[in-house]
Scaffold this active site. Sequence first.
Site, short mmCIF file in Angstrom:
data_model
loop_
_atom_site.label_atom_id
_atom_site.label_comp_id
_atom_site.label_asym_id
_atom_site.label_seq_id
_atom_site.Cartn_x
_atom_site.Cartn_y
_atom_site.Cartn_z
N GLN A 128 0.85 -1.18 0.00
CA GLN A 128 0.00 0.00 0.00
C GLN A 128 0.88 1.23 0.00
OE1 GLN A 128 -0.15 2.00 3.04
NE2 GLN A 128 -1.52 3.53 2.17
N TYR A 130 1.25 5.41 0.35
CA TYR A 130 0.95 6.82 0.53
C TYR A 130 2.05 7.58 -0.19
CZ TYR A 130 -2.57 6.09 4.20
OH TYR A 130 -3.69 5.73 4.91
N HIS A 279 -12.61 3.72 3.90
CA HIS A 279 -11.49 3.67 4.85
C HIS A 279 -12.00 3.26 6.24
CE1 HIS A 279 -7.18 5.01 4.71
NE2 HIS A 279 -7.29 4.70 5.99
#
Length: 380
Positions: A128, A130, A279
């Site tokens: 994942q 960011y 989320h």
Amino acid sequence: MALLNSSDYRAAAKRRLPKGLFEYIDRGTEAELAMDEIRRSLDAIKFRPSVLTGHSSSDMTVSLFDRTYPTPLIIAPTALAGLVSHDGETKLARIAGRLGIPFCVSTQSVTAIDDIRKGAPDAELWLQLYVWRNRDLTWGLLDRARNSGVSTLVITADTPLSPKRDYNQRNGFSVPFVPSVRGICDVASRPGWLCSVMLRYLMTTGMPTYAHYPAEFKTAITRDAIAEDVKIESGISWDDIAEIRKHWTGRIIIKGVLSVDDAIKARALGVDSIVVSAHGGRNFDVAEAPAEVLPEIVEAVGDQMIVMADSGIRRGSDALKYLALGADAVMIGRLPLYGLAAGGEQGAFDILTMLIEEMQSNLVFAGAKDIDAFRKNRIA
């Protein structure tokens, strides 16, 4: 006491973990309306069973991309799993390997992806992402992932800012841990966790922090300067997705899509998959629930790309509801963390096994031989 359902595991996790850490995992944002909405949307979905079908078991295998999996589950990326249990990310990777499903490592994990790979050599790891303000550091993280055998990148698109979580401000929870009277008392109130997790880190690798951050971030003298580089980029755009595509030759999944327009844009850019996600109710408190928008997104792009879903799953029936709405697979976030807290690696394995067994039994009660047949039984 035997742990028989997700509520039991959650209660055990609450007893085990410091309040600040538990609330960080368990709660939402602002007034926590989104969490309630997610729950209501799932509870409203009903099915009409077919009887006398002769099915005593059901097929849950699913094909995603170029692989077949025994069940349509993915362990979702969750920050700080390594604080829930020592080396928690590696434990989750091993569990995923045992179950034959992918594990998505968070950018904000306590153990770095290359170390997770060493501890779980046979697991299918996803990463994942960011996007950091310093793009060179971001590209360096992609290189580490590639070198660790990762072929699937999950870009979280619904977190442009740190969400407002009043409870964490009150209890002083932060990473790295900033000592305060309240925080120290909180940690001291959980001696089992303190000895088996925090002190174990302090005696081996030092104060736990986000392992993918550069080494300079871990030193007090340079942390402020480096921290600016690794802040989540608040202005990420579709142009950034195109730029990431230049640096990443593997599969790309965008997580956090809640609109048809965004799903269509993702497909136009060559994105391989999306995750319809709120989320877990942790970011945007007035967002629509995934179950409300998933059918129209599937109708728009479901024949062109893999569509996954997540948020609010507590029972196997919840996972099946997302699948019945058209999702190809579902990501599971909080439940593995409850399992880790309650019983370490075996606890996380047990809670996921419980979830799979609940999915199987609900399919049988519905008289559905597989997930496609189950979809046809949905009435609302």
